[in-house]
Design an enzyme around this catalytic site. Sequence first.
Site, PDB file in Angstrom:
ATOM      1  N   SER A   1       0.838  -1.200   0.000  1.00  0.00           N
ATOM      2  CA  SER A   1       0.000   0.000   0.000  1.00  0.00           C
ATOM      3  C   SER A   1       0.870   1.246   0.000  1.00  0.00           C
ATOM      4  CB  SER A   1      -0.880   0.031   1.252  1.00  0.00           C
ATOM      5  OG  SER A   1      -1.762  -1.060   1.258  1.00  0.00           O
TER       6      SER A   1
HETATM    7  N1  SAH Z   1       0.783  -5.539   4.554  1.00  0.00           N
HETATM    8  C1  SAH Z   1       1.272  -5.717   3.206  1.00  0.00           C
HETATM    9  C2  SAH Z   1       0.160  -5.506   2.206  1.00  0.00           C
HETATM   10  C3  SAH Z   1       0.314  -6.356   1.009  1.00  0.00           C
HETATM   11  S1  SAH Z   1      -1.090  -6.436  -0.060  1.00  0.00           S
HETATM   12  C4  SAH Z   1       2.458  -4.807   2.948  1.00  0.00           C
HETATM   13  O1  SAH Z   1       2.760  -3.942   3.783  1.00  0.00           O
HETATM   14  O2  SAH Z   1       3.141  -4.980   1.931  1.00  0.00           O
HETATM   15  C5  SAH Z   1      -2.104  -7.642   0.739  1.00  0.00           C
HETATM   16  C6  SAH Z   1      -1.504  -8.994   0.983  1.00  0.00           C
HETATM   17  O3  SAH Z   1      -2.545  -9.818   1.515  1.00  0.00           O
HETATM   18  C7  SAH Z   1      -0.978  -9.703  -0.263  1.00  0.00           C
HETATM   19  O4  SAH Z   1       0.349 -10.090  -0.044  1.00  0.00           O
HETATM   20  C8  SAH Z   1      -1.902 -10.934  -0.391  1.00  0.00           C
HETATM   21  O5  SAH Z   1      -1.267 -12.088  -0.896  1.00  0.00           O
HETATM   22  C9  SAH Z   1      -2.358 -11.128   1.046  1.00  0.00           C
HETATM   23  N2  SAH Z   1      -3.610 -11.872   1.195  1.00  0.00           N
HETATM   24  C10 SAH Z   1      -4.718 -11.843   0.405  1.00  0.00           C
HETATM   25  N3  SAH Z   1      -5.665 -12.656   0.874  1.00  0.00           N
HETATM   26  C11 SAH Z   1      -5.155 -13.250   1.996  1.00  0.00           C
HETATM   27  C12 SAH Z   1      -5.653 -14.220   2.935  1.00  0.00           C
HETATM   28  N4  SAH Z   1      -6.859 -14.753   2.831  1.00  0.00           N
HETATM   29  N5  SAH Z   1      -4.836 -14.584   3.957  1.00  0.00           N
HETATM   30  C13 SAH Z   1      -3.603 -14.057   4.099  1.00  0.00           C
HETATM   31  N6  SAH Z   1      -3.072 -13.152   3.245  1.00  0.00           N
HETATM   32  C14 SAH Z   1      -3.845 -12.744   2.207  1.00  0.00           C
END
Ligand code: SAH
Length: 215
Positions: free
Chosen positions: A66
């Site tokens: 993000s």
């Molecule tokens: N906190 C992260 C945000 C990454 S985007 C950062 O600072 O970079 C959101 C992330 O959530 C992605 O890596 C995606 O693979 C993960 N995600 C999506 N659905 C998920 C689920 N059901 N359980 C765990 N992770 C999930």
Amino acid sequence: MSSGEEITHAIKRQQLVEEIKKQGITDERVLRAIAKVPRHKLVPPELEDWAYENRPLPIGEGQTVSQPFTVAYMTQLLDVKPGMKVLEIGTGSGYQTAVLLEMGAKVFTIERVRSLYLSTIEKLKALGYIPAYAGYGDGYQGLPEYAPYDRIIVTAAAPFVPQPLIDQLRPGGKMVIPVGKDVQEMVRIIKLPDGKIKKEIYDRFVFVPLLPGKE
Ligand code: SAH
């Protein structure tokens, strides 16, 4: 990397902090964490020069980290105090994880994409950011083994608030979660001491989806 480059990165981080302050982030502890975390070491190496732009960046596997403002906004709403147990859903690049660790939280983080989880853990460790738990898991189920949590942060767009996450929140605890399909409303769930749920709705954002199950 030379210390000159480190200084350049630190200056860029400070400029980023000034920018997100203008956008309304006031929590000094959040701003201090943003000023410290080396985002350029957590994004893919070829995007290092963009690390301190206030924008989301691709991190592989079709996922994005993000925008720093969004990370700061969610972290401010989360109201984290040192020593709190925080469950993070979606480890991704590890940037949000590092921000929470920098604020003194005990972080439990799960990610559904195995390759992302493995590479991010290595990067975090190399920087000295050690979560209390990091694992490969499905955020819809939360992490019942270590529940309850003082705080829960979901960093992907949820179509609804998963009940297991509400169950794993400590009475008096708070959860920040973007809810919606194409566009999400930032929702803060507060579990009152008697277990009742209070829901607050904040600004709109766009996140990658919270996908079902592990990849
Ligand atoms: N906190 C992260 C945000 C990454 S985007 C950062 O600072 O970079 C959101 C992330 O959530 C992605 O890596 C995606 O693979 C993960 N995600 C999506 N659905 C998920 C689920 N059901 N359980 C765990 N992770 C999930």
